[in-house]
Design an enzyme around this catalytic site. Structure first.
Site, PDB file in Angstrom:
ATOM      1  N   PRO A   1      -2.978   4.207   3.656  1.00  0.00           N
ATOM      2  CA  PRO A   1      -3.608   4.743   4.872  1.00  0.00           C
ATOM      3  C   PRO A   1      -3.542   6.260   4.940  1.00  0.00           C
ATOM      4  CG  PRO A   1      -1.455   3.828   5.376  1.00  0.00           C
ATOM      5  CD  PRO A   1      -1.755   3.450   3.959  1.00  0.00           C
ATOM      6  N   GLU A   2      -4.519   6.808   5.632  1.00  0.00           N
ATOM      7  CA  GLU A   2      -4.534   8.252   5.873  1.00  0.00           C
ATOM      8  C   GLU A   2      -3.576   8.578   7.025  1.00  0.00           C
ATOM      9  OE1 GLU A   2      -6.914  10.159   4.031  1.00  0.00           O
ATOM     10  OE2 GLU A   2      -7.584   8.335   3.042  1.00  0.00           O
TER      11      GLU A   2
ATOM     12  N   LYS B   1       2.574  10.066   6.216  1.00  0.00           N
ATOM     13  CA  LYS B   1       2.272   8.636   6.160  1.00  0.00           C
ATOM     14  C   LYS B   1       3.499   7.775   6.433  1.00  0.00           C
ATOM     15  CE  LYS B   1      -1.408   9.429   2.810  1.00  0.00           C
ATOM     16  NZ  LYS B   1      -2.007   8.995   1.537  1.00  0.00           N
TER      17      LYS B   1
ATOM     18  N   ARG C   1      -6.715   7.199  -8.440  1.00  0.00           N
ATOM     19  CA  ARG C   1      -7.532   6.705  -7.343  1.00  0.00           C
ATOM     20  C   ARG C   1      -9.013   6.911  -7.691  1.00  0.00           C
ATOM     21  NH1 ARG C   1      -3.278   5.102  -6.336  1.00  0.00           N
ATOM     22  NH2 ARG C   1      -1.960   5.366  -4.493  1.00  0.00           N
TER      23      ARG C   1
END
Length: 290
Positions: free
Chosen positions: A2-3, A51, A262
Site C-alpha cells: 500500500p501507498e 507505511k 516492481r
C-alpha cells in the site's frame, strides 16, 4: 504494497475505535507475543509512519495498582502485500477472512479492529520505536515532513534509477509503486533515469507531498485530477493503452532488483531517458491512432 495515503486512512479508521479507549479484548495471534496481556490498557493513539502503523498503549501498574509502573508499549504492524485491518461495530460479524488468517484482535466499547494476514506484528517498548522506524526518511504525510532532507537523501546516490530511489523508504517514507511511476511521468523521465540527471529534485519532492496530501482522505491515488473511473492515473497500470496526454501506447517492464522489483509503466513520447536493460529506446513520436 500500500501507498502511504492508504496507510494514513487505515490509521484513521483504527483511531476511531481505539484511541482514548481501554482495551476490553486484545489478542496477538503470533508466536512471539501470543502470551502478551494487553486488555485493560488504554490506547493512546494510532500513528502512521510511512507505511508502518504504530498503536501506542499507556503503561500499566502492578496488581491492584501497586508495584512499579510498566512502560508504555507500541504494537508495530505493517500491511506489506496482503495484510489488512478491518473495523467492526460491537456485535457485528467479522467478515475479513477466515479465522486462521487473523493475527491481531483489539476490542473496545466502540468496536473491534481485526488484523488479517499481517506479515509484521511486533510488540515493543514505545521508547524503542526508533528500532523499527528510525531508518525511514521524511514522512510525506507526517507533521515533520522535511523536503530538503528528502532531496538530500535522494541526491546521496546520483547514479541510482529514479524509480528505485523513490520506492526506497529510507529516502521518502510513503511512496509505493503507483506514485513512483506517476511521479516519473510528471517529471518527464523514465523510471531508469539516474537521479543525478534531474535538475529539480526539490520540485519532484514537493509534487510527491502534494499528491499524497490530496489523496490522504480518498481512495484511488488520483494523480491526474480526474476522479472518474479509469482516468485517475497517467501511466500506472495502463500498459498497451494510449497515454492520456499524447496518445502513445504506454509500455511496461520490471524495475528494481529482484525480489524487490516492481512493474514500471512509461510513455516513450512524454518521458525521456533510458529504457529498461535489454530493451532499446522506443522512438519518440510514435503514436497510436485514436
Amino acid at each position: 504494497m500500500p501507498e502511504g495515503d492508504s496507510v494514513f486512512r487505515v490509521a484513521a479508521r483504527l483511531r476511531a475505535v481505539l484511541a482514548g479507549q481501554v482495551l476490553t479484548a486484545a489478542e496477538l495471534r503470533v508466536p512471539a507475543h501470543a502470551t502478551a496481556v494487553l486488555a485493560g490498557r488504554r490506547v493512546l493513539e494510532v500513528v502512521p509512519r510511512g507505511k508502518h502503523l504504530l498503536t501506542r498503549l499507556e503503561g500499566g501498574t502492578g496488581p491492584g495498582g501497586a508495584g512499579r509502573s510498566e512502560e508504555g508499549l507500541t504494537l508495530h504492524t505493517h500491511l506489506r502485500m496482503d495484510g489488512r485491518w478491518s473495523v467492526f461495530a460491537p456485535g457485528e460479524r467479522w467478515t475479513g477472512g477466515p479465522a486462521a488468517q487473523i493475527r491481531v484482535v483489539l476490542g473496545t466499547g466502540l468496536g473491534t479492529a481485526v488484523g488479517y494476514r499481517l506479515p509484521v506484528v511486533e510488540l515493543l517498548r514505545t521508547a524503542d520505536e526508533q528500532r523499527v522506524v528510525g531508518h525511514l526518511g521524511p514522512d510525506l504525510l507526517g507533521p515533520d515532513w522535511d523536503r530538503a532532507e528528502a532531496v538530500r537523501r535522494l541526491r546521496a546516490d546520483p547514479g541510482r534509477p529514479l524509480g528505485e530511489a523513490l520506492l526506497d523508504q529510507r529516502n521518502l517514507a510513503g511512496i509505493g509503486n503507483v506514485y513512483a511511476n506517476e511521479l516519473c511521468y510528471l517529471a518527464g523521465v523514465t523510471p531508469w533515469t539516474p537521479v543525478g540527471e534531474l535538475p529539480h529534485l526539490d520540485r519532484l519532492a514537493a509534487r510527491a507531498h502534494q499528491l499524497l496530501e490530496a489523496n490522504r482522505l480518498r481512495p484511488g491515488h488520483i494523480t491526474t485530477g480526474d476522479t472518474r473511473r479509469g482516468r485517475g492515473h497517467w501511466v500506472y497500470d495502463r500498459a498497451g493503452r494510449p497515454c492520456s496526454r499524447c496518445g502513445t501506447l504506454v509500455l511496461t517492464a520490471q524495475h528494481g532488483t529482484p525480489p524487490q522489483d516492481r512493474p514500471a509503466y512509461w510513455c516513450p513520447y512524454c518521458q525521456r531517458g533510458p529504457a529498461p536493460p535489454g530493451r532499446g529506446p522506443a522512438p519518440r513520436g510514435r503514436r497510436s491512432h485514436r
